[in-house]
Design a protein around this motif. Structure first.
Motif, PDB file in Angstrom:
ATOM      1  N   GLY A  90      42.745  41.816  83.960  1.00 41.15           N
ATOM      2  CA  GLY A  90      41.607  42.713  84.058  1.00 41.15           C
ATOM      3  C   GLY A  90      40.342  41.981  84.437  1.00 41.15           C
ATOM      4  O   GLY A  90      40.331  40.776  84.647  1.00 41.15           O
ATOM      5  N   SER A  91      39.256  42.735  84.512  1.00 41.52           N
ATOM      6  CA  SER A  91      38.002  42.115  84.910  1.00 41.52           C
ATOM      7  C   SER A  91      36.870  42.624  84.039  1.00 41.52           C
ATOM      8  O   SER A  91      36.919  43.739  83.516  1.00 41.52           O
ATOM      9  N   ILE A  92      35.874  41.790  83.883  1.00 38.64           N
ATOM     10  CA  ILE A  92      34.645  42.150  83.161  1.00 38.64           C
ATOM     11  C   ILE A  92      33.515  41.859  84.122  1.00 38.64           C
ATOM     12  O   ILE A  92      33.164  40.709  84.356  1.00 38.64           O
ATOM     13  N   ARG A  93      32.959  42.896  84.729  1.00 37.32           N
ATOM     14  CA  ARG A  93      31.921  42.665  85.725  1.00 37.32           C
ATOM     15  C   ARG A  93      30.547  42.973  85.194  1.00 37.32           C
ATOM     16  O   ARG A  93      30.262  44.085  84.766  1.00 37.32           O
ATOM     17  N   TYR A  94      29.697  41.980  85.266  1.00 37.46           N
ATOM     18  CA  TYR A  94      28.316  42.119  84.840  1.00 37.46           C
ATOM     19  C   TYR A  94      27.478  42.225  86.109  1.00 37.46           C
ATOM     20  O   TYR A  94      27.356  41.257  86.849  1.00 37.46           O
ATOM     21  N   PHE A  95      26.948  43.393  86.367  1.00 38.13           N
ATOM     22  CA  PHE A  95      26.250  43.620  87.645  1.00 38.13           C
ATOM     23  C   PHE A  95      27.105  43.128  88.798  1.00 38.13           C
ATOM     24  O   PHE A  95      26.614  42.521  89.749  1.00 38.13           O
ATOM     25  N   GLY A  96      28.382  43.381  88.733  1.00 35.64           N
ATOM     26  CA  GLY A  96      29.249  43.013  89.826  1.00 35.64           C
ATOM     27  C   GLY A  96      29.846  41.620  89.730  1.00 35.64           C
ATOM     28  O   GLY A  96      30.785  41.298  90.446  1.00 35.64           O
ATOM     29  N   ILE A  97      29.333  40.777  88.844  1.00 37.81           N
ATOM     30  CA  ILE A  97      29.871  39.420  88.730  1.00 37.81           C
ATOM     31  C   ILE A  97      31.034  39.444  87.734  1.00 37.81           C
ATOM     32  O   ILE A  97      30.850  39.817  86.577  1.00 37.81           O
ATOM     33  N   ASP A  98      32.204  39.015  88.189  1.00 35.79           N
ATOM     34  CA  ASP A  98      33.365  39.031  87.290  1.00 35.79           C
ATOM     35  C   ASP A  98      33.311  37.811  86.368  1.00 35.79           C
ATOM     36  O   ASP A  98      33.309  36.670  86.829  1.00 35.79           O
ATOM     37  N   LEU A  99      33.263  38.073  85.072  1.00 37.52           N
ATOM     38  CA  LEU A  99      33.140  36.977  84.118  1.00 37.52           C
ATOM     39  C   LEU A  99      34.486  36.359  83.748  1.00 37.52           C
ATOM     40  O   LEU A  99      34.548  35.254  83.232  1.00 37.52           O
ATOM     41  N   VAL A 100      35.568  37.070  83.998  1.00 31.58           N
ATOM     42  CA  VAL A 100      36.865  36.593  83.520  1.00 31.58           C
ATOM     43  C   VAL A 100      37.292  35.255  84.141  1.00 31.58           C
ATOM     44  O   VAL A 100      37.712  34.358  83.427  1.00 31.58           O
ATOM     45  N   PRO A 101      37.150  35.109  85.475  1.00 36.90           N
ATOM     46  CA  PRO A 101      37.594  33.830  86.042  1.00 36.90           C
ATOM     47  C   PRO A 101      36.645  32.662  85.765  1.00 36.90           C
ATOM     48  O   PRO A 101      36.983  31.527  86.052  1.00 36.90           O
ATOM     49  N   LYS A 102      35.477  32.939  85.218  1.00 38.29           N
ATOM     50  CA  LYS A 102      34.524  31.851  85.046  1.00 38.29           C
ATOM     51  C   LYS A 102      34.977  30.869  83.981  1.00 38.29           C
ATOM     52  O   LYS A 102      35.604  31.233  82.997  1.00 38.29           O
ATOM     53  N   SER A 103      34.619  29.610  84.173  1.00 40.16           N
ATOM     54  CA  SER A 103      34.974  28.595  83.189  1.00 40.16           C
ATOM     55  C   SER A 103      34.093  28.760  81.966  1.00 40.16           C
ATOM     56  O   SER A 103      33.071  29.436  81.994  1.00 40.16           O
ATOM     57  N   ALA A 104      34.512  28.097  80.891  1.00 40.37           N
ATOM     58  CA  ALA A 104      33.728  28.167  79.661  1.00 40.37           C
ATOM     59  C   ALA A 104      32.320  27.663  79.890  1.00 40.37           C
ATOM     60  O   ALA A 104      31.342  28.199  79.358  1.00 40.37           O
ATOM     61  N   GLU A 105      32.209  26.651  80.686  1.00 41.89           N
ATOM     62  CA  GLU A 105      30.905  26.069  80.993  1.00 41.89           C
ATOM     63  C   GLU A 105      30.021  27.063  81.732  1.00 41.89           C
ATOM     64  O   GLU A 105      28.851  27.260  81.402  1.00 41.89           O
ATOM     65  N   ALA A 106      30.596  27.704  82.736  1.00 45.93           N
ATOM     66  CA  ALA A 106      29.822  28.667  83.515  1.00 45.93           C
ATOM     67  C   ALA A 106      29.436  29.874  82.665  1.00 45.93           C
ATOM     68  O   ALA A 106      28.389  30.488  82.859  1.00 45.93           O
ATOM     69  N   LEU A 107      30.282  30.195  81.725  1.00 48.56           N
ATOM     70  CA  LEU A 107      30.021  31.374  80.904  1.00 48.56           C
ATOM     71  C   LEU A 107      28.828  31.180  79.975  1.00 48.56           C
ATOM     72  O   LEU A 107      28.217  32.147  79.529  1.00 48.56           O
ATOM     73  N   ARG A 108      28.479  29.937  79.712  1.00 48.54           N
ATOM     74  CA  ARG A 108      27.353  29.693  78.805  1.00 48.54           C
ATOM     75  C   ARG A 108      26.073  30.294  79.347  1.00 48.54           C
ATOM     76  O   ARG A 108      25.168  30.634  78.611  1.00 48.54           O
ATOM     77  N   ARG A 109      26.022  30.407  80.665  1.00 47.53           N
ATOM     78  CA  ARG A 109      24.827  30.997  81.279  1.00 47.53           C
ATOM     79  C   ARG A 109      24.668  32.442  80.821  1.00 47.53           C
ATOM     80  O   ARG A 109      23.571  32.968  80.727  1.00 47.53           O
ATOM     81  N   TYR A 110      25.798  33.075  80.552  1.00 48.19           N
ATOM     82  CA  TYR A 110      25.745  34.508  80.267  1.00 48.19           C
ATOM     83  C   TYR A 110      25.652  34.822  78.776  1.00 48.19           C
ATOM     84  O   TYR A 110      25.002  35.782  78.383  1.00 48.19           O
ATOM     85  N   ARG A 111      26.317  33.987  78.002  1.00 46.08           N
ATOM     86  CA  ARG A 111      26.341  34.254  76.572  1.00 46.08           C
ATOM     87  C   ARG A 111      24.956  34.039  76.009  1.00 46.08           C
ATOM     88  O   ARG A 111      24.315  33.040  76.243  1.00 46.08           O
ATOM     89  N   TRP A 112      24.473  34.942  75.214  1.00 48.34           N
ATOM     90  CA  TRP A 112      23.138  34.939  74.604  1.00 48.34           C
ATOM     91  C   TRP A 112      22.030  35.237  75.587  1.00 48.34           C
ATOM     92  O   TRP A 112      21.015  35.783  75.196  1.00 48.34           O
ATOM     93  N   ARG A 113      22.199  34.930  76.867  1.00 43.22           N
ATOM     94  CA  ARG A 113      21.104  35.197  77.787  1.00 43.22           C
ATOM     95  C   ARG A 113      21.273  36.510  78.525  1.00 43.22           C
ATOM     96  O   ARG A 113      20.298  37.111  78.948  1.00 43.22           O
ATOM     97  N   GLU A 114      22.498  36.898  78.752  1.00 40.87           N
ATOM     98  CA  GLU A 114      22.715  38.217  79.351  1.00 40.87           C
ATOM     99  C   GLU A 114      23.390  39.139  78.349  1.00 40.87           C
ATOM    100  O   GLU A 114      23.051  40.314  78.240  1.00 40.87           O
TER     101      GLU A 114
END
Lengths: 413, 314, 394
Positions: A100-124
């Motif tokens: 499945g996919s989790i799209r935040y304003f169109g950006i799919d968060l599922v394939p992102k690495s843990a490192e890349a996801l830090r940008r989103y956690r707490w800030r988005e």
């Protein structure tokens, strides 16, 4: 379907301003403000146990628009908390997003690495956990626990962070000077407010609340819900509220998503779903809730128990407990059908349905007797129980099943 | 299966209820648990019937070799200054060291558990006083206390030639002394656990149905501290062996029942290190190290297994 | 056999605050936590009394005093006409414990993980020396398990708690409470840790047992909606005192104490609210104060929207407001209803003293209707004598 906004589609050569959302917040570069704020499509999260896989979330889809409050309801084991944790990727080590996919304003968060996801956690997207009031570090002052992520994530100086921490505390109704207190000096309600302040620290677009008021007294719960409501209005926040308590959702949310055994049972505007629940599980759940506003003092029973998610039954997972079960229910997974703003996954509403259920109360289904509080007939031992089985309404006019009124409070001697 | 357990995050209640065999299996799956158990098993087998492996304990009279012979085909670990076969001495030493360790552990755990549970459960002034006594024994250096107590206990017990579990009275004194000096840390640990158990709902429930203190301590507190007792006992055993070694090394041992510590003392007295007779002190030394290591490995693995806080990230 | 099974008179439970070794040995204290501060309560045989309160209200402590887990500081407890206030000791309490039992809140914690279900239910019989022999005791255990809905009992009896679900465990707890054949059961939040769909089964079980065995329940809960569904009478506690007590219909629909009124208004219901209902919520400011620092006068006055001078100085007794309904509030003196609060904006919390200018309203028509007319049955409720209706599929 949700299309992918590709950065390359913008005209190359010209300097592209950073995208902003409806509140004027700057979004990550790849975000497409035209897309829904959050679009979850066919999310699957599985747990790997010794020798078995638990299909905790098994094909869940929903959208969240800007400024909206969505309530995810269900009982324990239905997968609602796992869904929330999947959104921010804070799952236990033996869990994985299997599809499945989790799209935040169109950006799919599922394939992102843990490192890349830090940008989103707490800030988005940020989250207020269940039992959050016990998640505060007991040896640090309150204010320091808020400034720490501010300095770390937003690179603020200590002075800036302190100022912002003070603002946040006031925003959630904690007097600024209480910031120097330690967690054990604060009451449960204050601590929960502090957790909300921390969740808001980086100005996220979405706040997820996982049972944020469950352990609190009803008056404090009212205060916290009122606070969330005010924050939503003032800050334009979007909220995902996860709880088993339908009444909290009724009072706070715009839309409700009812989950059962890892799947979506029903979804729609709160007013519509609560007044005209379509899915049999929703109906039963609503009628099993005590309602202090209602005259009826009876509760419905849902016989049986939720399925073992290591070996989910084929077809509809509610079939073993459903009063309207048909042969097709045990074989075919019911497709999600939309009508009138509501989405239901139930064979009573096949594709193309307009909301009229197509089925009947299953023959031989024993409607269990509802709980009824018998009257106190003075000094006699064992007042006669005024039990009355509820009439599970005929499907032709499925409304909120109204049990037969038992004798209530008759002799008030 | 509860819904919560199905989710894969095992609820804490599930962990508390596993049986002994499951623990054993899990222990053997861990590398440190496996190694420790294997070593222990070897030594325990040797300690139960050393005669089966090396014959009777050689004395000065029945020595089979010449003075301080290095290891050879006949004497695999050489001989001591009286010509006794070192392998024979070391294997019998295993029995003596381990039996003393075992008995001392029994005494330590018995006192420690009783004090811990009673102090923790009854509370109030009894707890306060017992804890002050415990603190006293905790603070005084074990060794110094042992030195002081040994002659006293010796007077009380007498140095009769009677044997308990094949250990002469002189060494039983050591057992008692180790017991007296070591129980306090066990008591503290058990009391801690008892304090938290006391607040749990099932203890309240036992009270509501009319159970008295004794019943609750026996049927509700004790079964729930058994895991802790076992883990603690294993580590206590290691400590007891070490303490006995030290006490024997300073001369409180019994030359007729040479424990490893006693052998080390004898080696020193015979001047073995200076003479290069490594085969005299290395075997008993290695024995001590291995056994203590094995107990520590197993004890620490058990502690991990039985510790309810597994640190699962949520 | 008296009609009042249990009577508490001016019950007080004060816990001294002690720090450290010296205090413990010398039994000194620095201040007192007034968990229960003088309550009068009567339980009639066969009724379900809902004792409602938030955390710190003293409801759990009251329950614990009744089952003799906690000792009262002063006041009397009368059970079946006899004074049991000073019963002590394992043997002295034995007859009392046979007749008064407790159902605990947490089904996961109440069962000792090392005990089988059978041992758990058997334990009361063994501890109290009941039953003629092992076989008789075993029969009673199976009987209790089956009465609690665990059928067949042999399937469940020899399992360990971790093999059962939450609902099943709570049934075991109920069986354990039933096995000695009690008359009074104190249920402390018995369903709050269970899923919604399971709660109803357990509640129904409890009521079935009441009908079959003539049990009386003191149902302690923080959830007013739950009390609404199950209780015949409701008592609302705040900071150690009973604020209001009466038939459930009256307490919920016509509260005469401002705290009760506020609680009822904020208790959520699964009906989507209109703007109108949201505005009527009286959200109090602040939190319940610490029981070591109880406010003077009426203990609710610092948060009360109606507080006036007398409230700060004098503590109101329970006034009779008709039909077995009492409220502790100066405004209730003479049986008056609460004034109408000025409507407040969504998001505002009700400030204390908000209603200082509110007009005092005479008894409303609704309140009149709920008072029992001498002859006619009340209009709001259906008659208690109606037989249950047969339903399809029942």
């Amino acid at each position: 379907m949700i299309g992918r906004a590709s950065a390359g589609s913008k005209a190359s050569g010209a300097k592209v301003p950073a995208p902003v959302d409806a509140r004027g917040r700057t979004l990550p570069k790849q975000a497409d403000p035209a897309q829904p704020l959050l679009a979850v499509d066919d999310l699957r999260t599985y747990f790997d146990l010794e020798g078995a896989t638990v299909h905790a979330v098994d094909g869940v889809s929903f959208n969240l628009q800007q400024g909206e409050a969505l309530g995810i309801a269900g009982e324990s084991g239905c997968g609602k908390t796992t869904t929330a944790l999947s959104l921010v990727r804070l799952l236990p080590s033996n869990a994985r997003i299997a599809g499945g996919s989790i799209r935040y304003f169109g950006i799919d968060l599922v394939p992102k690495s843990a490192e890349a996801l830090r940008r989103y956690r707490w800030r988005e997207i940020s989250i207020v956990f269940q039992g959050a009031m016990n998640a505060l570090n007991p040896v640090h002052r309150l204010r320091d626990q808020i400034t720490e992520p501010l300095m770390e994530r937003l690179n603020l100086s200590e002075a800036q962070a302190r100022k912002r921490a003070g603002e946040l505390l006031e925003l959630v109704g904690i007097p600024r000077k209480r910031g120097s207190a330690y967690p054990h000096e604060l009451s449960g309600g204050m601590r929960q407010r502090a957790m909300i302040a921390m969740a808001l620290a980086c100005d996220p677009a979405i706040v997820i609340g996982d049972e944020p008021t469950t352990a609190l007294d009803v008056m404090i719960q009212a205060q916290i819900l009122e606070l969330l409501e005010r924050l939503r209005r003032e800050l334009g926040l979007s909220l995902i509220l996860i709880t088993h308590d339908l009444s909290v959702i009724a009072e706070t949310c715009d839309r409700i998503l009812v989950m059962y055994a890892g799947r979506v049972a029903e979804e729609g505007p709160v007013g519509e779903v609560f007044r005209r629940p379509r899915h049999p599980y929703t109906q039963k759940l609503l009628s099993a809730f005590p309602n202090i506003q209602a005259d009826r003092r009876t509760l419905d029973v849902i016989p049986g128990s939720p399925p073992d998610l290591r070996h989910p039954p084929p077809g509809c997972r509610f079939a073993p407990r459903c009063p309207f079960v048909m042969p097709v229910c045990s074989e075919v997974i019911p497709p999600e059908v939309s009508f009138g703003g509501v989405r239901v996954a139930c064979h009573l509403y096949p594709s193309g349905s307009d909301g009229t259920p197509a089925g009947m109360l299953a023959p031989g289904y024993e409607a269990p007797a509802a709980v009824a509080a018998p009257t106190v007939a003075g000094p006699t031992v064992g007042a006669p129980a005024g039990f009355a089985a509820p009439t599970v309404g005929t499907p032709a006019a499925v409304t909120h099943p109204a049990p037969v009124e038992p004798p209530t409070g008759g002799s008030l001697a | 299966m509860t819904a919560a357990s199905v989710q894969g995050v095992a609820p804490r209640r599930l962990r508390g209820a596993v049986g002994l065999w499951t623990i054993l299996r899990r222990l053997l799956r861990r590398p440190e648990g496996l190694i420790g158990m294997v070593i222990l098993l070897v030594f325990i087998v040797l300690a139960i019937a050393p005669q089966a492996f090396v014959g009777q304990l050689q004395t000065a009279v029945t020595a089979t070799g010449h003075r301080l012979e290095p290891p050879s085909g006949v004497h695999l670990l050489g001989t001591d200054e009286l010509g006794r076969d070192m392998l024979n001495q070391t294997v019998h030493g295993a029995r003596i060291s381990l039996v003393i360790g075992f008995l001392a552990t029994v005494v330590t755990v018995a006192i420690g558990v009783v004090v811990g549970i009673v102090a923790g459960f009854v509370g109030g002034w009894l707890d306060a006083i017992l804890m002050r006594i415990t603190d006293f024994f905790l603070v005084i250096p074990t060794f110094v206390l042992a030195l002081i107590l040994t002659p006293i206990i010796q007077q009380l017990v007498g140095s009769a030639a009677t044997e308990v579990f094949g250990i002469r009275m002189t060494l039983i004194v050591i057992v008692i002394v180790i017991g007296i000096t070591s129980w306090s840390s066990t008591a503290r640990i058990i009391r801690s656990q008892t304090l938290s158990l006391r607040e749990r709902a099932f203890v309240d429930r036992a009270r509501v149905i009319g159970a008295g203190g004794g019943h609750i301590m026996r049927r509700h507190i004790l079964p729930n501290v058994i895991n802790l007792i076992v883990a603690n006992a294993v580590l206590t055993f290691a400590g007891a062996v070490l303490t006995e070694t030290t006490l024997s090394f300073v001369g409180l041992g019994d030359p007729f029942q040479p424990s490893w510590g006693q052998l080390l003392e004898a080696a020193r007295a015979a001047g073995a290190p200076g003479l290069g007779a490594w085969w005299y002190f290395v075997p008993p030394g290695a024995g001590i190290v291995l056994v203590v290591l094995a107990f520590t490995l197993v004890g620490s693995a058990l502690d991990d297994l039985l510790n309810p806080k597994r640190g699962r990230r949520r | 056999m008296t009609d009042d099974l249990l009577r508490l008179d001016d019950l007080k439970v004060h816990f001294p605050i002690r720090n450290g070794f010296v205090d413990t040995v010398l039994r000194r204290s620095h201040g007192v936590v007034r968990a229960v501060d003088g309550i009068d309560l009567t339980l009639r045989r066969g009724e379900v009394l809902g004792l409602v309160g938030e955390s710190g209200s003293g409801k759990t402590t009251t329950g614990r005093v009744i089952v003799k887990l906690t000792r009262q500081t002063s006041g009397t407890i009368m059970f079946d006409g006899k004074d049991v206030s000073n019963l002590r000791g394992t043997t002295g309490l034995r007859p009392y414990r046979r007749r008064v039992q407790l159902i605990f809140q947490d089904p996961y914690e109440t069962l000792n993980p090392k005990q089988t279900i059978n041992d758990f239910v058997m334990e009361p019989l063994i501890v109290n020396g009941l039953g003629m022999d092992g076989a008789d005791r075993q029969r009673r255990v199976f009987g209790a398990l089956e009465a609690a809905g665990m059928r067949p009992a042999t399937d469940f009896a020899f399992r360990y708690p971790h093999e059962l679900s939450g609902g099943q465990r709570q049934r075991v707890v109920i069986a354990g409470a039933l096995v000695m054949g009690p008359e009074l059961i104190v249920a402390d939040e018995p369903v709050s840790m269970l899923d919604v769909s399971i709660r109803t089964e357990l509640l129904r079980l409890m009521l079935d047992l009441r009908a079959e065995r003539g049990l009386t329940y003191l149902f302690i809960t923080h959830d007013l909606s739950l009390a609404w569904v199950i209780a015949d009478r409701i008592a609302v506690m705040y900071l150690g005192k009973i604020m209001e007590i009466g038939p459930a219909e009256r307490v919920i629909r016509a509260p005469h104490n401002p705290y009760t009124q506020a609680l009822v208004s904020v208790s959520p219901s699964p009906d989507p609210p209109t703007a109108g209902t949201r505005a009527k919520r009286t959200i109090l400011v602040g939190e319940t104060p610490d029981a070591a620092h109880v406010p003077s006068g009426c203990r609710f006055h610092p948060r009360c929207p109606y507080a006036f001078d007398r409230c700060r100085v004098e503590e109101p007794p329970l006034f009779d407001v008709g039909a077995g309904h009492q409220a502790a509030c100066w405004l209730a003196e003479g049986g008056r209803s609460l004034p109408v609060l000025p409507p407040h904006q969504l998001g505002e919390v009700a400030q204390p003293g908000l209603a200082a200018d509110a007009e005092v309203v005479p008894k409303t028509a609704a309140a009149e209707a709920l008072a029992p007319a001498p002859a006619a049955a009340p209009a709001a409720a259906t008659g208690a004598s109606d037989p249950p209706q047969p339903t399809p599929g029942a």
